[in-house]
Design a protein around this motif. Sequence first.
Motif, PDB file in Angstrom:
ATOM      1  N   HIS A  74      -1.668   8.609  -4.450  1.00 30.55           N
ATOM      2  CA  HIS A  74       0.089   8.616  -5.660  1.00 30.55           C
ATOM      3  C   HIS A  74      -0.681  10.133  -6.675  1.00 30.55           C
ATOM      4  O   HIS A  74      -0.309  10.425  -7.178  1.00 30.55           O
ATOM      5  CB  HIS A  74       1.125   7.713  -5.694  1.00 30.55           C
ATOM      6  N   LYS A  75      -1.713   8.749  -7.936  1.00 25.24           N
ATOM      7  CA  LYS A  75      -2.231   9.625  -8.810  1.00 25.24           C
ATOM      8  C   LYS A  75      -2.617  10.475  -8.631  1.00 25.24           C
ATOM      9  O   LYS A  75      -3.147  11.300  -9.738  1.00 25.24           O
ATOM     10  CB  LYS A  75      -2.947   8.337  -9.323  1.00 25.24           C
ATOM     11  N   ALA A  76      -3.617  10.802  -7.592  1.00 26.16           N
ATOM     12  CA  ALA A  76      -4.084  12.188  -7.243  1.00 26.16           C
ATOM     13  C   ALA A  76      -3.389  13.434  -6.526  1.00 26.16           C
ATOM     14  O   ALA A  76      -3.784  14.836  -7.308  1.00 26.16           O
ATOM     15  CB  ALA A  76      -4.930  11.362  -6.539  1.00 26.16           C
ATOM     16  N   GLY A  77      -1.978  12.991  -6.490  1.00 29.79           N
ATOM     17  CA  GLY A  77      -1.175  14.184  -6.097  1.00 29.79           C
ATOM     18  C   GLY A  77      -1.207  15.072  -5.378  1.00 29.79           C
ATOM     19  O   GLY A  77      -2.672  14.677  -4.497  1.00 29.79           O
ATOM     20  N   PRO A  78      -0.727  15.728  -4.736  1.00 29.06           N
ATOM     21  CA  PRO A  78      -0.735  16.248  -2.914  1.00 29.06           C
ATOM     22  C   PRO A  78      -1.576  17.731  -3.812  1.00 29.06           C
ATOM     23  O   PRO A  78      -2.247  17.945  -2.467  1.00 29.06           O
ATOM     24  CB  PRO A  78       0.945  16.986  -3.238  1.00 29.06           C
ATOM     25  N   SER A  79      -2.189  17.694  -4.145  1.00 25.30           N
ATOM     26  CA  SER A  79      -3.472  18.830  -4.104  1.00 25.30           C
ATOM     27  C   SER A  79      -4.574  17.618  -4.170  1.00 25.30           C
ATOM     28  O   SER A  79      -5.371  18.199  -3.391  1.00 25.30           O
ATOM     29  CB  SER A  79      -4.077  19.628  -5.371  1.00 25.30           C
ATOM     30  N   SER A  80      -5.185  16.721  -4.168  1.00 16.54           N
ATOM     31  CA  SER A  80      -6.093  15.990  -3.883  1.00 16.54           C
ATOM     32  C   SER A  80      -6.042  15.186  -2.223  1.00 16.54           C
ATOM     33  O   SER A  80      -6.976  14.452  -2.566  1.00 16.54           O
ATOM     34  CB  SER A  80      -6.661  15.125  -5.049  1.00 16.54           C
ATOM     35  N   CYS A  81      -4.168  15.000  -2.539  1.00 19.56           N
ATOM     36  CA  CYS A  81      -4.042  13.503  -1.101  1.00 19.56           C
ATOM     37  C   CYS A  81      -3.228  13.987  -0.428  1.00 19.56           C
ATOM     38  O   CYS A  81      -2.057  14.201  -1.414  1.00 19.56           O
ATOM     39  CB  CYS A  81      -3.839  12.741  -2.135  1.00 19.56           C
ATOM     40  N   ASP A  82      -4.140  14.706   0.727  1.00 17.65           N
ATOM     41  CA  ASP A  82      -2.410  15.156   1.566  1.00 17.65           C
ATOM     42  C   ASP A  82      -1.536  14.370   2.043  1.00 17.65           C
ATOM     43  O   ASP A  82      -0.922  15.164   3.220  1.00 17.65           O
ATOM     44  CB  ASP A  82      -3.534  15.955   3.203  1.00 17.65           C
ATOM     45  N   PHE A  83      -1.983  13.156   1.626  1.00 21.98           N
ATOM     46  CA  PHE A  83      -0.694  12.194   2.450  1.00 21.98           C
ATOM     47  C   PHE A  83      -0.025  11.824   1.493  1.00 21.98           C
ATOM     48  O   PHE A  83       0.929  10.685   1.824  1.00 21.98           O
ATOM     49  CB  PHE A  83      -1.576  10.370   3.316  1.00 21.98           C
ATOM     50  N   TYR A  84       0.279  12.609   0.499  1.00 23.89           N
ATOM     51  CA  TYR A  84       1.131  11.857  -1.054  1.00 23.89           C
ATOM     52  C   TYR A  84       2.393  12.054  -0.510  1.00 23.89           C
ATOM     53  O   TYR A  84       3.175  12.721   0.639  1.00 23.89           O
ATOM     54  CB  TYR A  84       0.332  13.029  -1.930  1.00 23.89           C
ATOM     55  N   ALA A  85       3.029  11.234  -0.779  1.00 22.82           N
ATOM     56  CA  ALA A  85       4.674  11.057  -1.497  1.00 22.82           C
ATOM     57  C   ALA A  85       4.736  10.320  -3.082  1.00 22.82           C
ATOM     58  O   ALA A  85       4.124  10.513  -3.279  1.00 22.82           O
ATOM     59  CB  ALA A  85       4.814   9.863  -0.509  1.00 22.82           C
ATOM     60  N   SER A  86       6.436  10.505  -3.224  1.00 27.63           N
ATOM     61  CA  SER A  86       6.994  10.081  -4.757  1.00 27.63           C
ATOM     62  C   SER A  86       6.390   9.047  -5.438  1.00 27.63           C
ATOM     63  O   SER A  86       6.742   9.320  -5.867  1.00 27.63           O
ATOM     64  CB  SER A  86       8.506  10.338  -4.519  1.00 27.63           C
ATOM     65  N   SER A  87       5.547   7.586  -4.383  1.00 26.09           N
ATOM     66  CA  SER A  87       5.350   6.863  -5.074  1.00 26.09           C
ATOM     67  C   SER A  87       4.546   6.392  -4.114  1.00 26.09           C
ATOM     68  O   SER A  87       4.390   6.553  -2.827  1.00 26.09           O
ATOM     69  CB  SER A  87       6.293   5.714  -5.111  1.00 26.09           C
ATOM     70  N   PRO A  88       3.278   5.129  -4.308  1.00 14.71           N
ATOM     71  CA  PRO A  88       2.359   4.185  -3.474  1.00 14.71           C
ATOM     72  C   PRO A  88       3.729   3.640  -2.179  1.00 14.71           C
ATOM     73  O   PRO A  88       3.339   3.739  -1.495  1.00 14.71           O
ATOM     74  CB  PRO A  88       2.080   3.480  -4.762  1.00 14.71           C
ATOM     75  N   ALA A  89       5.172   3.509  -2.807  1.00 13.25           N
ATOM     76  CA  ALA A  89       5.544   2.314  -1.928  1.00 13.25           C
ATOM     77  C   ALA A  89       6.024   3.359  -0.555  1.00 13.25           C
ATOM     78  O   ALA A  89       5.770   3.169   1.039  1.00 13.25           O
ATOM     79  CB  ALA A  89       6.912   2.016  -2.266  1.00 13.25           C
ATOM     80  N   ALA A  90       6.221   4.512  -0.983  1.00 14.23           N
ATOM     81  CA  ALA A  90       6.814   6.144  -0.244  1.00 14.23           C
ATOM     82  C   ALA A  90       5.184   6.437   0.528  1.00 14.23           C
ATOM     83  O   ALA A  90       5.478   7.091   2.128  1.00 14.23           O
ATOM     84  CB  ALA A  90       7.509   6.923  -0.925  1.00 14.23           C
ATOM     85  N   ILE A  91       4.158   6.627  -0.189  1.00 14.30           N
ATOM     86  CA  ILE A  91       2.847   7.002   1.578  1.00 14.30           C
ATOM     87  C   ILE A  91       2.632   5.445   1.858  1.00 14.30           C
ATOM     88  O   ILE A  91       2.825   5.554   3.722  1.00 14.30           O
ATOM     89  CB  ILE A  91       2.300   6.360   0.232  1.00 14.30           C
ATOM     90  N   GLU A  92       3.326   3.970   1.865  1.00 15.00           N
ATOM     91  CA  GLU A  92       2.744   3.075   2.418  1.00 15.00           C
ATOM     92  C   GLU A  92       4.468   2.731   3.890  1.00 15.00           C
ATOM     93  O   GLU A  92       3.746   2.872   5.073  1.00 15.00           O
ATOM     94  CB  GLU A  92       3.109   1.958   1.573  1.00 15.00           C
ATOM     95  N   GLU A  93       5.147   3.493   3.825  1.00 11.29           N
ATOM     96  CA  GLU A  93       6.571   4.023   4.485  1.00 11.29           C
ATOM     97  C   GLU A  93       5.810   4.965   5.463  1.00 11.29           C
ATOM     98  O   GLU A  93       6.295   4.825   6.376  1.00 11.29           O
ATOM     99  CB  GLU A  93       7.344   3.865   3.716  1.00 11.29           C
ATOM    100  N   ARG A  94       5.342   5.793   4.598  1.00  6.44           N
ATOM    101  CA  ARG A  94       4.892   6.582   5.190  1.00  6.44           C
ATOM    102  C   ARG A  94       4.150   6.120   6.502  1.00  6.44           C
ATOM    103  O   ARG A  94       3.976   7.157   7.490  1.00  6.44           O
ATOM    104  CB  ARG A  94       4.433   8.375   5.258  1.00  6.44           C
ATOM    105  N   LEU A  95       2.559   6.097   6.626  1.00  7.16           N
ATOM    106  CA  LEU A  95       2.094   5.600   7.398  1.00  7.16           C
ATOM    107  C   LEU A  95       2.955   4.603   8.385  1.00  7.16           C
ATOM    108  O   LEU A  95       2.218   4.581   9.063  1.00  7.16           O
ATOM    109  CB  LEU A  95       0.558   5.014   6.762  1.00  7.16           C
TER     110      LEU A  95
END
Length: 606
Positions: free
Chosen positions: A314-335
Motif C-alpha cells: 500500500h505504501k509503495a503505491g500502484p506504480s511499484s506494487c501491482d497488487f495495490y489496493a486502497s488500504s492494507p485491509a483491501a489488499i488482504e481481502e483481494r488476496l
Amino acid sequence: MMHTRVVHTKGHIPSSSTEAWRISRWKLVAIIVIGLFSLLSLLYQWKGASLIINRLTSPEAAVTYSEDWKWNDIEPSRTLRWHRCYDDTYDCARLDVPMDWLDPSDDPSGRVVLAITRLRATESGSYRGSIIFNPGGPGGSGVYALRDRGALLQTIAGKDHDIISFDPRGIGASIPRVDCWGSEEKSRLWALQDVGVVNAHPGVIFDAFARATAFSQACERNTNNSPLLSHISTVSHARDLFEIMHQAGQDKLKYWGFSYGTILGGVFAAMYPDKVERLVSDGNVDYQEWHWNSYINFLHDTDKVMEAFYDFCHKAGPSSCDFYASSPAAIEERLANLLLRIREHPIIVPASGTGPDMPQLITWSNLKRLISAALYRPIFMFKDFAKVLKSLEDGDGEPFYRMVGSKDSVPVCSVETIPPNVPRLEEGNADAFPAILCADSPPMEDTVEEFAEFVEELTHISSAAGDVNALFRMACVGRTVRPKWRYAGPFEGNTSHPILYVANMADNVSPLVSARNNSRGFPGSVVLVQNSYGHTSLSAASVCTAGYIRAYFQNGTLPKPGTTCEPDYTPFDDVYPKVGDELAMASYELMNSNWGFEPGLGLRFS
C-alpha cells in the motif's frame, strides 16, 4: 514433559582417538574460570601466534594441487589433511570419524567421511583463526554454501579469518549419504505424486498423512541408510563439529550458524560451553521446541510478515506494487478472494514456447506454498510476488510458472544417479531433512485425527502459512528408527565468551521470541534485533548488523542489550548495491543469494 531429559546427555569432551569415551551425567560440575583478565589477554595473544604456527606446520603445508579435481581424489584420513581444490581457490579435506561416537569402531561400516572445505584468510599478518559456519537445514550443504557465498561471509567477519564449512554427515560430499529412493528418478516420480497442502480440500489430510508414512517407511527400508539413521541426530553433528575444530588446531570454536545452524550451535554450546570463543546464532530456532516436537512458537511472527506485504504494498503505491489496493485491509481481502477463486477454479497454464512443454495447473496448494515461500525473503520476492498475484487474478498463470515452475522442467529420466557412497556436490539433501529433524525429536505417535487438531492449531496461529508449515511435524509420521544418542537439554551453559544472537523483528519461521528464549540459558549473551522481515538477517541487508558481527568476531565486542539495527532496504524498494562500502556490498550480495530456506514449494530444507 520438559523434566524428562534423557537419552545420552552432555559429558566430558571425548578424545579424538578411536577408543570409546564415557558420557557422564547431564549435570556438569561448575566450570572453574582460571586466571585474571590480564592473564587471559596474554593467553589470547599467545593463542593467536600459535594458530599461525599451526597453519605453517600442520599437514596443510604440503597441500596437493590438481586442475582436474574431484572429491574421490582425496583419500579419507583420520587427521585433517588439506588439499587444494575447486580451481585451487579452496582447500578440501575428507575426515574419517566414527559413526557412533559413544562406541567408536574401526570397521569401515561404522565410520563416516566428512567433506570439509576452507577459504583461506587473505590477511595473514593478523591471522585470527578459523570460523566454521553452517548454512541451515537440516540438510544444507556447507561445501556448496562456502563456494557460493563464503567470500561474502569472510568479508563481514574479517579477511584475517579462514572460513570453514562442511557437509554434515549424511549430506552431499560426506558419505554415506541419506538416500530414501536409491535413484533420482524414483525421487522425482514420488514428488510428482504430491497430494497438496493438508487442508486443500476435505479428505486431503488423510492422503497426506498416509503419504508421509509411506515416505518414512521407504527411507527406513532402504538399506543404504542403515545404520546411519541411528546416528544422525544433531548431537552427533555437534561432536563432528568439535572434531573438526580440534583437528584444525583450535582449542575453542568460532562459529556462525543460520536457521537450523542455530540448533547445531546451541547444542555445541550446551555440551561444550568452555569451548566457545565466538558464536553467532542468526535466525534462531527455539532449542526446546525443536527437541520436544511442539512446533507452536515458530509461527509466532509469520502473519506479521504477511501483514508487512499488505502494508508495504500500500505504501509503495500502484506504480511499484501491482497488487495495490486502497488500504492494507483491501489488499488482504483481494488476496483472500483470489485464494477462494483458485480453490474452486485452478488456473491452466497451456503448453507454449515461453511456458511449460505440457499443460500445468496452478492450484490453491500451489499458491499457498508460494505465499509461504515469499515470506522468507520479502525484499527479494514481494515485488515479483505482487506481479504474479495480479497475473493470476487476470487468469494468466505463466508468470507464476516462470517464477517457481521452471526448475521442475528437467526430464525425469535424464536425472543423474549418484550412489550414496559416492561424494556429490548438492545444495541440500531433502531426504536428510526429516531424518535429522525426527532424530532430534521424541517419537511422533499422532493419529491422523490428532494431527488434524495440530493443523487446526497452526492455522489459528498463522492463517497465512500455518497449514503449509504442518510439514515440519508431518515429516516424522511413521518414523520408527530412534537415535542411539539424542541430546535433549538442558540448553544452558556459561560459555567462555558470550553468544551473539541475531534476530529479525519478524521472522516467519524463527521468531524473535525464540532468540530471547535461547539467550536466557547462556549468561551474558545478547540479542541483536534487526528491524526487518523474513528469515534470518540475510533476508534484509544491513550495514549496521554486519558491523556488529564484524566487531564481535574481530575483538569480541557485543552490542549493548536492547540494540536494534535498521535494514538498508525495505520491501518494494528499488534495490541496488551501494558501491564503495565493503560491508554494504557484502550484505547486499548475501541478501540476493539463495540460501534454500523456502520449503514451502515442496519438502525442502529450511
